[in-house]
Scaffold this active site. Structure first.
Site, PDB file in Angstrom:
ATOM      1  N   THR A  80       7.613  -7.600   9.449  1.00 13.12           N
ATOM      2  CA  THR A  80       6.231  -7.997   9.193  1.00 13.12           C
ATOM      3  C   THR A  80       6.117  -9.430   8.673  1.00 13.12           C
ATOM      4  O   THR A  80       7.050  -9.932   8.018  1.00 13.12           O
ATOM      5  CB  THR A  80       5.604  -7.042   8.155  1.00 13.12           C
ATOM      6  N   PHE A 114       9.962   2.325  14.149  1.00  6.29           N
ATOM      7  CA  PHE A 114       8.603   1.995  13.695  1.00  6.29           C
ATOM      8  C   PHE A 114       8.219   2.764  12.441  1.00  6.29           C
ATOM      9  O   PHE A 114       7.361   2.316  11.686  1.00  6.29           O
ATOM     10  CB  PHE A 114       7.569   2.369  14.774  1.00  6.29           C
ATOM     11  N   ALA A 134      -6.022  -8.475  -4.096  1.00  8.61           N
ATOM     12  CA  ALA A 134      -4.801  -8.992  -4.735  1.00  8.61           C
ATOM     13  C   ALA A 134      -3.673  -9.137  -3.716  1.00  8.61           C
ATOM     14  O   ALA A 134      -3.457  -8.252  -2.887  1.00  8.61           O
ATOM     15  CB  ALA A 134      -4.362  -8.050  -5.855  1.00  8.61           C
ATOM     16  N   GLY A 135      -2.981 -10.263  -3.782  1.00  8.34           N
ATOM     17  CA  GLY A 135      -1.804 -10.463  -2.927  1.00  8.34           C
ATOM     18  C   GLY A 135      -2.112 -10.965  -1.538  1.00  8.34           C
ATOM     19  O   GLY A 135      -1.204 -11.121  -0.724  1.00  8.34           O
ATOM     20  N   ASP A 138       8.963  11.742  14.749  1.00 12.77           N
ATOM     21  CA  ASP A 138       7.868  11.394  13.838  1.00 12.77           C
ATOM     22  C   ASP A 138       7.630  12.578  12.906  1.00 12.77           C
ATOM     23  O   ASP A 138       7.636  13.724  13.359  1.00 12.77           O
ATOM     24  CB  ASP A 138       6.597  11.096  14.657  1.00 12.77           C
ATOM     25  N   TYR A 186       5.592  -3.731  -0.168  1.00 20.13           N
ATOM     26  CA  TYR A 186       5.702  -3.414   1.258  1.00 20.13           C
ATOM     27  C   TYR A 186       6.532  -4.496   1.972  1.00 20.13           C
ATOM     28  O   TYR A 186       7.523  -4.183   2.650  1.00 20.13           O
ATOM     29  CB  TYR A 186       4.295  -3.314   1.872  1.00 20.13           C
TER      30      TYR A 186
END
Ligand code: UDP
Length: 322
Positions: free
Chosen positions: A116, A72, A279-280, A33, A140
């Site tokens: 996702t 991740f 938004a979105g 990480d 994303y």
């Protein structure tokens, strides 16, 4: 079978819970990480910790010989992905390709990837199955979808055993591991900040959605159940195949229902005010997770929203007292 695994992003929310569960199950774990959003003290005891880039540091480690990688580490702020897309194409996609190349070079057999629900965009059917069209509405989601495509072709061409898990709305906590984002955008931790007094009120982003109470509906999944799916995925991964699974409980809760549950759990009033839509944001995102249940034998144990919020609240309170 005990495996020797690398967990990138193991100092973050989902990565730390998954690491804790992998260790408990007897696996050997090295956490990689860069601490850009994670916390060194969130790395579970018993894991070796290497501070570094998810691709470069992992590539150096892979020469030691590992059974697999759970990836991740990622940038995950939807708004930022629209204003600074390069951060997502480089940070998510380019990093993942370098990681895939390093795994190929060292003959690492298994990959479990954090994908996702944002890969689906505005859904045409609900609940959403894995066969639904993928039309992400933000960078994303597009970056995660691009990685999913790359993984499919690496699995086919190079025999990688890969699984992508498409998370719906992850919440809750597992022991001392929970959500500690510096930039918090998620509904449940923000509502709990109102209960602790760190925030005056919660804004409801949109009250004119075509839903029962006009607020957006999401499928909340307990982080411990999500982690269990990763343990099953790493065991079930099959050489040359890339399998994709949606992870959610199959039940949607509106923003108003979430706030009401938080009031119930915390005993605080939690003032809420109407605000424009974000938004979105799709109106409804609910997962069809039959494939994960049937093929992985996954069974969520904390599907009740009250339990999910309670665990998040206990984690929040414990950290405040510490
Ligand atoms: N939301 C809200 N107020 C907030 C944060 C989120 O009304 O302060 C709404 C958001 O518009 C969405 C839902 O809560 O409909 C869940 O948002 P979150 O950011 O937690 O997850 P997402 O579904 O965007 O991944």
């Amino acid at each position: 079978m005990a495996l020797k695994l690398i967990v990138t992003g193991g100092a973050g929310y989902v990565g730390s819970v998954c690491t804790a569960k992998l260790l408990k199950a007897g696996h050997e774990v090295v956490v990689v990480d860069d601490l850009s959003t994670g916390h060194a003290d969130a790395v579970p005891e018993g894991a070796r910790f290497v501070e570094g880039d998810a691709a470069d540091a992992t590539a150096s480690l892979l020469a030691e010989g590992f059974d697999g990688v759970l990836h991740f580490a990622a940038k995950s702020l939807v708004g930022e992905s629209m204003s600074d897309p390069g951060k997502y194409w480089r940070g998510n996609v380019f990093t993942a390709i370098r990681l895939l190349d390093a795994m190929r070079e060292h003959g690492t057999a298994r990959l479990v990837f954090s994908s996702t629900a944002a890969t689906y965009g505005e859904p045409e059917v609900s609940p959403i199955p894995e066969t639904a069209p993928t039309q992400p509405t933000n960078t994303y989601g597009a970056s995660k979808l691009a990685i999913d495509h790359a993984i499919t072709s690496y699995a086919r061409a190079h025999g990688l055993a890969a699984v992508s898990l498409r998370y719906f709305n992850v919440a809750g906590a597992y022991g001392r591991y929970g959500e500690r984002h510096t930039t918090e955008t998620h509904l449940i931790p923000l509502v709990l900040q109102v209960a602790t007094g760190d925030r005056d009120q919660i804004q409801i982003f949109g009250e004119d959605y075509p839903t029962s109470d006009g607020t957006a509906v999401r499928d909340y999944i307990h982080v411990a159940d999500l982690a269990d799916a990763h343990l099953l995925a790493v065991q079930h991964a099959t050489a040359g195949e890339h399998r994709i699974y949606n992870l959610g409980n199959g039940t949607g809760f509106s923003v108003r229902q979430v706030i009401e549950t938080c009031r119930d759990v915390t005993g605080h009033e939690i003032p809420a005010v109407a605000a424009p839509r974000r938004a979105g944001d799709p109106a409804v995102l609910v997962a069809a997770s039959d494939r994960a249940r049937e093929e992985l034998g996954w069974k969520p144990e904390h599907a009740d929203l009250h339990d999910i919020v309670s665990d998040a609240w206990h984690f929040t309170e414990k950290r405040r007292r510490a």
